[in-house]
Enzyme design. Structure first.
Site, PDB file in Angstrom:
ATOM      1  CG  HIS A   1      -3.181  -3.837  -5.649  1.00 51.95           C
ATOM      2  ND1 HIS A   1      -2.446  -4.111  -6.773  1.00 51.95           N
ATOM      3  CD2 HIS A   1      -4.455  -3.662  -6.085  1.00 51.95           C
ATOM      4  CE1 HIS A   1      -3.234  -4.105  -7.835  1.00 51.95           C
ATOM      5  NE2 HIS A   1      -4.475  -3.843  -7.440  1.00 51.95           N
TER       6      HIS A   1
ATOM      7  CG  HIS B   1      -9.167  -1.834  -7.060  1.00 49.24           C
ATOM      8  ND1 HIS B   1      -8.816  -1.190  -8.216  1.00 49.24           N
ATOM      9  CD2 HIS B   1      -8.382  -2.950  -6.999  1.00 49.24           C
ATOM     10  CE1 HIS B   1      -7.868  -1.879  -8.838  1.00 49.24           C
ATOM     11  NE2 HIS B   1      -7.582  -2.947  -8.113  1.00 49.24           N
TER      12      HIS B   1
ATOM     13  NE  ARG C   1     -14.188  -1.254  -7.778  1.00 48.96           N
ATOM     14  CZ  ARG C   1     -13.304  -1.842  -8.571  1.00 48.96           C
ATOM     15  NH1 ARG C   1     -12.420  -1.132  -9.254  1.00 48.96           N
ATOM     16  NH2 ARG C   1     -13.287  -3.145  -8.697  1.00 48.96           N
TER      17      ARG C   1
ATOM     18  CG  ASN D   1      -8.840   0.515 -11.488  1.00 47.63           C
ATOM     19  OD1 ASN D   1      -8.823   0.799 -10.287  1.00 47.63           O
ATOM     20  ND2 ASN D   1      -9.211  -0.670 -11.918  1.00 47.63           N
TER      21      ASN D   1
ATOM     22  CE  LYS E   1      -1.804  -1.808 -11.256  1.00 47.81           C
ATOM     23  NZ  LYS E   1      -3.082  -2.219 -10.730  1.00 47.81           N
TER      24      LYS E   1
ATOM     25  CG  HIS F   1      -2.651  -5.647 -14.514  1.00 51.31           C
ATOM     26  ND1 HIS F   1      -3.812  -5.827 -13.809  1.00 51.31           N
ATOM     27  CD2 HIS F   1      -2.561  -6.710 -15.346  1.00 51.31           C
ATOM     28  CE1 HIS F   1      -4.403  -6.946 -14.200  1.00 51.31           C
ATOM     29  NE2 HIS F   1      -3.667  -7.490 -15.147  1.00 51.31           N
TER      30      HIS F   1
ATOM     31  CG  HIS G   1      -2.276  -8.389  -9.347  1.00 50.76           C
ATOM     32  ND1 HIS G   1      -1.634  -8.481 -10.547  1.00 50.76           N
ATOM     33  CD2 HIS G   1      -3.064  -7.294  -9.422  1.00 50.76           C
ATOM     34  CE1 HIS G   1      -2.005  -7.470 -11.322  1.00 50.76           C
ATOM     35  NE2 HIS G   1      -2.870  -6.730 -10.659  1.00 50.76           N
TER      36      HIS G   1
ATOM     37  CG  ASP H   1      -6.187  -6.696  -7.155  1.00 50.90           C
ATOM     38  OD1 ASP H   1      -6.745  -5.580  -7.233  1.00 50.90           O
ATOM     39  OD2 ASP H   1      -5.966  -7.406  -8.144  1.00 50.90           O
TER      40      ASP H   1
ATOM     41  CG  HIS I   1     -16.636  -5.435  -9.796  1.00 48.31           C
ATOM     42  ND1 HIS I   1     -16.516  -4.370 -10.657  1.00 48.31           N
ATOM     43  CD2 HIS I   1     -15.426  -6.048  -9.796  1.00 48.31           C
ATOM     44  CE1 HIS I   1     -15.288  -4.343 -11.161  1.00 48.31           C
ATOM     45  NE2 HIS I   1     -14.607  -5.342 -10.638  1.00 48.31           N
TER      46      HIS I   1
END
Ligand code: DOR
Ligand code: ZN
Length: 356
Positions: free
Chosen positions: A14, A16, A18, A42, A102, A139, A181, A253, A257
C-alpha cells in the site's frame, strides 16, 4: 542480542506515489528498499481505467532510478465510472495487469470525493471481481451515517467492521478482500477470527503500530486516516502482529503531502513513511521480541496474497541509532517531511535500525 537481520526484499502492499514532481521525489525511496509496491489510485483525476493505470505505471517507472528492481503493481479506484468490463480487461491485460480495486468511503480522506457512499451499491463490479479473482482493497471506515452526517472518526473503522464487512463477506463468498491499514482492537479481533489466506487479509502501517492518539492529535505529520488510535487499541494491533498470521502483512500507506498542506490549520491526511518504514517495522518487531516473524510480515505474506513469488533479493538491517534530519525536497522545491524527523516527529526521535 540480535543486531543484524537479513530478509528477502520487502513488499509494500500500500503506497501513494502521487503525480508530477512529488512522484519523482518519492518513488525512488520506495524503489530503493522494496521489491514490489501496490500503488494506490487516488490521484487527481483518479485512476479508473486500465489505460489510465498503464499511463500512470509509465510515469512511475520513469521515476525509478536506472537498475532498480521495484515493480509497481497497479490498482484502480472504485468510482461510479468503474465498470465490470474494465475489471475483466484489467484482469487479463498483459500491458498493465490490475492487481486490485481500491475503495474509499466518500469524503473520508485525500481525494475520496470519487468514492461510493456505500460500497454495497457497487454490485456488478464486485461480482465481476469475485469471478476473476481481483482483490478488493478496503479503506474500511464508515464516514457518514444514513442522514449524511459525519460519524466520530475514531469510531469509523469499528462501524465498518461490525456492519459493512460481514455483509461483503456474506454477499461475495469468493471475493478476495484486504482490509487496509487496520488500526483498531475490533478489527484485530475480527481478522484473527475470520482472516484466511487468499480470502480475507489485513495490512498494517508502521505508524499505527508505533504511535498513539495522545501524541498524534497535536502533530500534523501523524495526521492520517484511519486516525492513530489510543494506546489500548495499539496494543491489540501489536498483539495481532505478534501472532505471525499468514494473512497479516505490511502496507506502509506512505502518503506524502507537501509541507504547505501538512503544516496548515487543516493538515492533509497522510503519513509519509517511505524513507523510514522498513526501519520502523524492524524496530517494532525487535521491541516486541518477534524479529523471527519480520520476514513473513514484510516480504512473504503480501506477495502470497497477490499470487506472486517473494523477492529473490535480500536486504540487511543493522541495529544502529540514527536520526532523520532532512526533508525530501521535490524538483519544484517543495519540502516533504517523513515521520520520525527529529524536529517534526515526536521530538528528538531516534530510529534504532538502519538498512545497510
Ligand atoms: O491518511 C491517509 N492518506 N489516508 C488515506 O486513506 C489516503 C492517504 C492519502 O492519499 O493521502
Ligand atoms: Zn493509503
Amino acid at each position: 542480542m540480535t543486531d543484524s537481520v537479513t530478509i528477502k526484499k520487502p513488499f509494500d502492499s500500500h503506497v501513494h506515489f502521487r503525480q508530477g514532481a512529488m512522484l519523482r521525489a518519492v518513488t525512488p525511496l520506495t524503489a530503493a528498499k522494496f521489491s514490489r509496491a501496490v500503488v494506490m489510485p487516488n490521484t487527481d483525476p483518479p485512476i479508473e481505467t486500465v489505460d489510465q493505470a498503464a499511463e500512470y505505471k509509465k510515469e512511475i517507472l520513469g521515476a525509478m532510478p536506472q537498475g532498480s528492481h521495484c515493480e509497481p503493481l497497479m490498482t484502480v479506484y472504485l468510482t461510479k465510472n468503474l465498470t465490470a468490463v474494465e475489471i475483466e480487461k484489467g484482469a487479463k491485460s498483459n500491458v498493465c495487469k490490475i492487481y486490485g480495486v481500491k475503495s474509499y468511503p466518500y469524503g473520508a480522506t485525500t481525494n475520496s470525493q470519487w468514492g461510493y457512499r456505500s460500497i454495497l451499491e457497487a454490485k456488478e463490479v464486485l461480482k465481476k471481481m469475485e469471478e476473476v479473482g481481483m482483490p478488493l482493497l478496503l479503506h474500511g471506515e464508515v464516514h457518514m451515517n444514513e442522514s449524511g452526517g459525519e460519524v466520530d472518526p475514531y469510531e469509523g473503522e469499528r462501524l465498518f467492521i461490525e456492519d459493512i464487512l460481514p455483509r461483503l463477506l456474506d454477499s461475495y463468498p469468493k471475493l478476495k478482500i484486504s482490509l487496509e491499514h487496520l488500526s483498531t482492537a475490533v478489527a484485530a479481533d475480527f481478522i484473527e477470527k475470520h482472516g484466511a489466506e487468499g480470502r480475507l487479509v489485513a495490512t498494517i502501517t508502521p505508524h499505527h503500530l508505533l504511535y498513539a492518539r495522545e501524541e498524534a492529535e497535536s502533530r500534523p505529520l501523524l495526521r492520517c486516516k484511519p486516525l492513530i488510535k489510543s494506546k489500548a487499541e495499539r496494543e491489540k494491533v501489536r498483539l495481532l502482529v505478534k501472532k505471525g498470521l499468514p494473512f497479516v502483512f505490511a502496507g506502509t500507506d506512505s502518503a506524502p503531502h507537501p509541507e504547505s498542506k501538512k503544516f496548515s490549520a487543516t493538515p492533509a491526511f497522510g503519513v509519509f513513511s517511505a524513507p523510514v518504514a522498513i526501519e520502523l517495522y524492524t524496530q517494532i518487531f525487535d521491541e516486541l521480541g518477534v524479529l523471527n516473524l519480520l520476514e513473513n510480515f514484510l516480504s512473504i505474506n503480501g506477495p502470497n496474497f497477490y499470487g506472486l513469488p517473494p523477492s529473490e533479493e535480500t536486504i540487511t538491517l543493522v541495529k544502529k541509532d540514527w536520526q532523520v534530519t532532512e526533508p525530501v525536497v521535490t524538483d519544484e522545491g517543495e519540502k516533504v517531511w517523513p515521520i520520525g524527523h527529529k524536529e517534526h516527529g515526536l521530538g528528538n526521535e531516534t530510529l534504532r535500525w538502519r538498512v545497510r
